[in-house]
Write an enzyme that holds these catalytic residues in place. Structure first.
Site, PDB file in Angstrom:
ATOM      1  N   HIS A   8      10.452   7.591  21.668  1.00  7.66           N
ATOM      2  CA  HIS A   8      10.972   7.634  22.872  1.00  7.66           C
ATOM      3  C   HIS A   8      10.057   8.397  24.078  1.00  7.66           C
ATOM      4  O   HIS A   8       8.950   9.073  23.128  1.00  7.66           O
ATOM      5  CB  HIS A   8      11.753   9.192  23.084  1.00  7.66           C
ATOM      6  CG  HIS A   8      13.000   9.279  24.362  1.00  7.66           C
ATOM      7  ND1 HIS A   8      12.241  10.536  25.207  1.00  7.66           N
ATOM      8  CD2 HIS A   8      13.820   8.772  24.409  1.00  7.66           C
ATOM      9  CE1 HIS A   8      13.454  10.376  25.917  1.00  7.66           C
ATOM     10  NE2 HIS A   8      13.879   9.612  26.252  1.00  7.66           N
ATOM     11  N   ASP A  58      20.066   6.822  21.586  1.00  8.13           N
ATOM     12  CA  ASP A  58      21.120   5.606  21.172  1.00  8.13           C
ATOM     13  C   ASP A  58      20.943   5.706  19.672  1.00  8.13           C
ATOM     14  O   ASP A  58      21.853   3.896  19.539  1.00  8.13           O
ATOM     15  CB  ASP A  58      20.078   4.420  21.690  1.00  8.13           C
ATOM     16  CG  ASP A  58      20.470   4.383  23.062  1.00  8.13           C
ATOM     17  OD1 ASP A  58      21.361   4.650  23.809  1.00  8.13           O
ATOM     18  OD2 ASP A  58      19.449   3.788  23.533  1.00  8.13           O
ATOM     19  N   HIS A  99      15.879   0.716  27.026  1.00  8.79           N
ATOM     20  CA  HIS A  99      15.772   1.939  27.460  1.00  8.79           C
ATOM     21  C   HIS A  99      17.818   1.429  27.482  1.00  8.79           C
ATOM     22  O   HIS A  99      17.464   1.686  26.305  1.00  8.79           O
ATOM     23  CB  HIS A  99      15.855   2.005  29.719  1.00  8.79           C
ATOM     24  CG  HIS A  99      16.402   2.851  29.882  1.00  8.79           C
ATOM     25  ND1 HIS A  99      16.110   3.774  29.326  1.00  8.79           N
ATOM     26  CD2 HIS A  99      16.159   2.811  32.134  1.00  8.79           C
ATOM     27  CE1 HIS A  99      16.442   5.050  31.091  1.00  8.79           C
ATOM     28  NE2 HIS A  99      16.105   4.325  31.794  1.00  8.79           N
TER      29      HIS A  99
END
Ligand code: ACO
Length: 428
Positions: free
Chosen positions: A307, A363, A268
């Site tokens: 994702h 990210d 996460h």
């Protein structure tokens, strides 16, 4: 004639059931009437990891993963990143509307005025080992802040709730920055009410303590954009944790601590830290082919890719990439960017990634920018937790106001042993 219902035939009994369809969903409780015998519990849906279960209705954030769309309260993320700062976006997320000029000025001054941390928090920070993980410190001090605000447990009182939502939003920046000061053996620096939220974060991290601190405008802007991009992302693991913990009507400080703990994990919010470790491990563009071979073999993952919801380019990753250029003009180019861009180029053209719809997520590039801003790798998830506190709180408040919500309590399909005869210890 078309009807907004679903007919379900139970082939065990031959019975038909008609259940309403609402917004392309059926209510799981409508399955309960499906029974073989009147004494049966009734049918449930089985959905480990909530892959196809809507746990709530919401009006805050839209993620359309197939089309790479992210909107807060109906405004595209790119418009918000370009035209607002973090606190303006936070106001929108909380209130549902963009503020007018007076409301925005009042909101900024109110939050700035609440950013200073009570003395107990630096004292707790000082008790942590300097090499402790900053997320452990963030989780602990978010909960500790709750012990200093006992009235926050009055979550159904709107004024009290709103006060603590603002307090947590304001103080989240300091919870991150002060732990950094502690690791650097530096005195804590109070926020300056004249600075923006992002500016104050930079001040609390880097100010040497003498005179005024003026953040570099390009770096302050970049941080604002990163904070905006991370402010909310509908029902992800951390937010679902926030709603689940909050559904017991515990105070928001404890719930934010729990949501932050969920965010800490490498699948996460911990992924940006993992991306940097991966880029360090690769080390040089020449080592990319060997690294990609091991990803294709399933030996490791390309961190920052993939994702659960986005099966297209994460719109946040696109915006971050453009921010990177502005930051590097000030800080000088981070050579890891070349490795990242080459990895992306290869992945976007390879069957392994195309077939699995694996694209860069938020990210993939954020860590490189954080590093350029001087933020240690171990702090990257904290940089996510600070702005996400806004999303957690907005989602939590929405949950408390939703008359359909109750304490979260999923069911299970029990497959264990039954009615076993107890064996005394001397006979086992
Ligand atoms: N690198 C290589 N292969 C991958 C990756 C990756 N990053 N992500 C998924 N896959 C592969 C899986 O091995 C699997 O392949 P298979 O069908 O041959 O077994 C397939 O793609 C589906 O993967 P799942 O793990 O089932 O997908 P899921 O939706 O459960 O996972 C997740 C999503 C956790 C984000 C995953 O893509 C991942 O681990 N990515 C790397 C970590 C990361 O970047 N996390 C940040 C997410 S964004 C955020 O939280 C802010």
């Amino acid at each position: 004639m078309s009807k907004d219902t679903l007919t379900i035939k139970d082939n065990r009994t031959g019975k038909d059931y008609e259940v309403p369809i609402w917004e392309d969903t059926i209510n799981a409780m409508d399955l309960r009437q499906i029974k073989v015998n009147p004494d049966d519990f009734g049918m449930m849906s089985y959905d480990p990891a909530f892959k196809n279960t809507a746990n709530t209705k919401s009006t805050i954030t839209l993620v359309d993963g197939d089309n790479g769309v992210l909107q807060y309260r109906g405004y595209p993320i790119s418009d918000l990143a370009e035209n607002t700062d973090f606190l303006e976006t936070a106001y929108l997320i909380f209130n549902g509307e963009l503020p007018d000029a007076d409301s925005l000025a009042a909101w900024r001054s109110e939050i700035s005025g609440m950013m200073a941390l009570p003395d107990a928090i630096p004292a707790i920070m000082n008790a942590f080992p300097k090499d402790a993980h900053p997320m452990g410190a963030f989780v602990s001090t978010a909960a500790a802040l709750g012990t200093l605000n006992p009235d926050a447990s009055n979550v159904l009182d709107m004024d009290t709730r709103w006060h603590h939502m603002k307090n947590l939003t304001a103080k989240a920046a300091g919870l991150g920055a002060y732990f950094y000061r502690h690791t650097q053996d530096k005195d804590f620096v109070a926020p300056d009410p004249k600075l923006s939220y992002a500016g104050n974060f930079l001040r609390m991290m880097y100010h040497d303590g003498s005179g005024d601190y003026t953040p570099d405008p390009a770096l302050e802007r970049a941080l604002n954009v990163l904070f905006i991009l991370h402010a909310d992302h509908e029902q992800n693991c951390g937010t679902t944790t926030m709603r689940t913990i909050g559904s017991s009507q515990v105070d928001p400080y404890s719930a934010v601590a729990g949501a932050a703990a969920a965010l800490y994990g490498p699948l996460h919010g911990g992924a940006n830290e993992a991306v940097l470790r991966m880029l360090d491990q690769i080390g040089d563009v020449s080592k990319i082919p060997a690294f990609m071979d091991s990803v294709r073999k399933g030996e490791q993952r390309l961190m920052g890719f993939g994702h659960r919801v986005y099966k297209n380019y994460d719109p946040r990753a696109k915006i971050i990439k453009s921010v990177a250029d502005d930051v590097f003009k000030v800080t000088g180019r981070n050579p890891k960017l070349d490795i990242a861009m080459e990895l992306e180029k290869i992945a976007l053209n390879e069957d392994y990634f195309i077939e699995r719809k694996l694209y860069p997520n938020v990210d993939f590039y954020s860590g490189i920018i954080y590093q350029a801003l001087g933020i240690p790798t171990k702090m990257f998830t904290v940089m996510f937790a600070i702005p996400r506190t806004v999303g957690w709180l907005a989602q939590w408040s929405e949950m408390l106001d939703d008359s359909e919500q109750k304490i979260a309590r999923p069911r299970q399909v029990y497959l264990g042993a039954l009615d076993r005869e107890f064996v005394p210890i001397e006979k086992r």
